[in-house]
Design an enzyme around this catalytic site. Sequence first.
Site, short mmCIF file in Angstrom:
data_model
loop_
_atom_site.label_atom_id
_atom_site.label_comp_id
_atom_site.label_asym_id
_atom_site.label_seq_id
_atom_site.Cartn_x
_atom_site.Cartn_y
_atom_site.Cartn_z
N ASN A 182 39.61 59.12 28.47
CA ASN A 182 40.63 58.41 28.92
C ASN A 182 41.66 58.08 27.68
O ASN A 182 41.29 57.21 27.05
CB ASN A 182 40.18 57.22 29.56
CG ASN A 182 41.32 56.25 30.20
OD1 ASN A 182 42.42 56.64 29.83
ND2 ASN A 182 40.98 55.20 30.77
N ILE B 216 42.54 40.30 32.65
CA ILE B 216 43.13 38.89 32.93
C ILE B 216 42.44 38.62 34.29
O ILE B 216 41.89 37.40 34.42
CB ILE B 216 44.65 38.90 33.01
CG1 ILE B 216 44.88 39.08 31.68
CG2 ILE B 216 45.02 37.51 33.26
CD1 ILE B 216 46.52 39.12 31.39
N GLU C 176 37.59 52.29 35.51
CA GLU C 176 38.03 53.52 35.77
C GLU C 176 37.29 54.77 35.26
O GLU C 176 37.17 55.90 35.88
CB GLU C 176 39.33 53.75 34.86
CG GLU C 176 40.46 52.73 35.83
CD GLU C 176 41.54 52.02 34.71
OE1 GLU C 176 41.25 51.52 33.71
OE2 GLU C 176 42.58 52.04 35.16
N ARG D 146 55.45 44.89 28.51
CA ARG D 146 56.49 45.75 29.12
C ARG D 146 57.25 44.48 30.04
O ARG D 146 56.59 43.52 30.48
CB ARG D 146 55.78 46.59 30.08
CG ARG D 146 55.17 47.80 29.40
CD ARG D 146 54.46 48.79 30.37
NE ARG D 146 53.28 48.83 29.80
CZ ARG D 146 52.37 49.60 30.66
NH1 ARG D 146 52.37 50.07 31.80
NH2 ARG D 146 51.10 49.49 30.22
N ARG E 215 44.76 35.82 25.83
CA ARG E 215 43.66 34.85 25.31
C ARG E 215 44.63 33.98 24.35
O ARG E 215 44.23 32.68 24.05
CB ARG E 215 42.78 35.27 24.79
CG ARG E 215 41.54 35.80 25.55
CD ARG E 215 40.35 36.74 25.11
NE ARG E 215 41.03 37.92 25.01
CZ ARG E 215 40.58 39.10 24.72
NH1 ARG E 215 39.07 39.12 24.61
NH2 ARG E 215 41.07 40.34 24.29
N ARG F 13 41.25 61.19 32.59
CA ARG F 13 42.39 60.44 33.31
C ARG F 13 43.79 61.05 33.02
O ARG F 13 44.11 61.20 31.69
CB ARG F 13 42.39 58.98 32.76
CG ARG F 13 43.21 58.08 33.35
CD ARG F 13 43.42 56.92 32.71
NE ARG F 13 44.45 55.98 33.43
CZ ARG F 13 44.60 54.75 33.03
NH1 ARG F 13 44.12 54.31 31.81
NH2 ARG F 13 45.47 54.07 33.62
N ASP G 59 48.62 39.11 24.13
CA ASP G 59 47.18 38.79 24.68
C ASP G 59 47.19 37.44 25.51
O ASP G 59 47.42 36.33 24.59
CB ASP G 59 46.50 38.85 23.33
CG ASP G 59 45.15 38.88 23.49
OD1 ASP G 59 44.37 38.03 24.10
OD2 ASP G 59 44.35 40.21 23.23
N HIS H 295 45.49 44.15 39.50
CA HIS H 295 45.13 44.82 38.45
C HIS H 295 46.11 44.23 37.35
O HIS H 295 46.94 44.65 36.91
CB HIS H 295 45.25 46.56 38.34
CG HIS H 295 44.91 47.11 37.11
ND1 HIS H 295 43.71 47.88 36.96
CD2 HIS H 295 45.30 47.02 35.79
CE1 HIS H 295 43.48 47.83 35.92
NE2 HIS H 295 44.44 47.73 35.09
N LEU H 296 45.17 43.04 36.80
CA LEU H 296 45.98 42.35 35.58
C LEU H 296 45.34 42.59 34.24
O LEU H 296 44.45 42.05 33.96
CB LEU H 296 46.03 40.97 36.07
CG LEU H 296 46.49 40.54 37.39
CD1 LEU H 296 46.51 39.10 37.75
CD2 LEU H 296 47.77 41.00 37.66
P1 ADP Z 1 44.13 47.41 29.25
O1 ADP Z 1 45.17 47.46 30.33
O2 ADP Z 1 44.42 47.61 27.89
O3 ADP Z 1 42.63 48.07 29.69
P2 ADP Z 1 42.63 45.01 29.64
O4 ADP Z 1 42.08 45.29 31.42
O5 ADP Z 1 41.17 45.08 28.74
O6 ADP Z 1 43.57 45.79 29.09
O7 ADP Z 1 43.10 43.40 29.55
C1 ADP Z 1 43.35 42.90 28.58
C2 ADP Z 1 44.18 41.66 28.57
O8 ADP Z 1 42.97 40.57 29.43
C3 ADP Z 1 44.56 40.88 27.34
O9 ADP Z 1 45.83 39.95 27.88
C4 ADP Z 1 43.29 39.99 27.19
O10 ADP Z 1 43.98 38.70 26.55
C5 ADP Z 1 43.08 39.50 28.52
N1 ADP Z 1 41.59 38.84 28.78
C6 ADP Z 1 40.51 39.41 28.43
N2 ADP Z 1 39.45 38.56 28.30
C7 ADP Z 1 40.18 37.29 28.54
C8 ADP Z 1 39.61 35.92 28.75
N3 ADP Z 1 38.39 35.74 28.72
N4 ADP Z 1 40.40 34.95 29.21
C9 ADP Z 1 42.05 35.27 29.38
N5 ADP Z 1 42.41 36.59 29.19
C10 ADP Z 1 41.47 37.64 28.75
#
Ligand code: ADP
Length: 394
Positions: free
Chosen positions: A11, A329, A379, A241, A285, A93, A283, A208-209
């Site tokens: 991917n 998220i 995925e 974005r 977090r 992918r 991010d 999908h967040l």
């Molecule tokens: P990608 O689209 O790169 O695959 P992910 O699905 O891994 O991304 O999502 C990344 C997002 O998820 C980041 O904004 C990260 O801060 C958030 N995230 C991951 N773990 C937590 C958590 N425990 N609490 C809040 N947000 C989180």
Amino acid sequence: MPQQGCIAVLNAGSSSIKFAVYEAERDGPLLFHGQVEGIGVAPHLKATDADGKSVAEQRWDAGALDHHAATDAILELGRKLLAGRPVLAFGHRVVHGGTAFAAPTRVDAGVLKALAELVPLAPLHQPHNLAPIEAIARAVPHIPQVACFDTAFHRSQPALAQEFGLPRKLTAEGVRRYGFHGLSYDFILTQLGEAMPALARSRLIVAHLGNGASLCAVRDGKSVASTMGFTAVDGLMMGTRTGALDPGVLLYLMERHGMDAHAIEDLLYRQSGLLGVSGISSDMRALRQSSAAEAREAIALFVYRIVREIGSLAAALGGVDGIVFSAGIGENDPRTRAEVAAGCRWLGLEIDEERNRRGETRISTDRSAVSAWIIPTDEESMIARYTRQVIAGS
Ligand code: ADP
């Protein structure tokens, strides 16, 4: 005993390639997975086994590795870790399948050429997706490769959901809504179909967040509408974005600030979203930990946009039976789920705070008119499943 074969999944993103290797049997378990990050900047390969134990780590100098060389490094690692076990197929992918590719497809020279012709539709992603396919075709041409498309799941959308209000000539040229994150939605619907078939057939909005974020309206397990359109910058506000933007803003930026396509692309894809609004981080977090008003404002806008778009998809569906949260998220941040749910009370959604805090599969109350769920996405495992199916059928 003969050695079992494996299925390898790649991917590739703009600066990383994730990989995962599974037993080839149906729903075969994960053997190991990992990623090369920082391609072109500070390449770093990490791999862990299914229990999360590190099995490999390697670093390169900045610029020492492009996507082709990173694929070669993954192949070399695979050879070492698999110790003679054969890879039966590679699954990839591929972000864009255009209007022609509505299902996973075995790649040959003709397919590769057709996919390369779609590069203008996804210039930031498609070339990176194709690079590992080319590298593997060169290194091990006898091993089949299967392309799995992020757009394919949305091909079921009615024509109206796929069109812009543009002159027909441009629609015919391919300027239309495609929708993305299809492999994630497909995985979630497959899981629901197995565990809760009645729910999977109902009217759902799947959120999908992650760093990238989108919503998909699903009826009878099929995509009816989605927030992403011609490109993956449309719809929700994301990590970096903008999401949907009045096109008049682009005209203003060109005329008033003299910005060209390249500068605007950088603004829309890399400088905006949670990062741009907060001025702190993309991010979630980091923003949750921050006490700055700008961090709170960025999260509030993220949530507001989700709630607004849920309203739009509810209209496209003619009502909603369930909402599903997924990705970084959606799976891990109870506060975002609770805030989105609070904005959806008008739909009849009532969240159970304790279930939400604990991250249970069902987070709505028993009497909620609309149910709410957390379904972790995967995925790579969807790509492995499709790759097995395609090579079994050919
Ligand atoms: P990608 O689209 O790169 O695959 P992910 O699905 O891994 O991304 O999502 C990344 C997002 O998820 C980041 O904004 C990260 O801060 C958030 N995230 C991951 N773990 C937590 C958590 N425990 N609490 C809040 N947000 C989180």
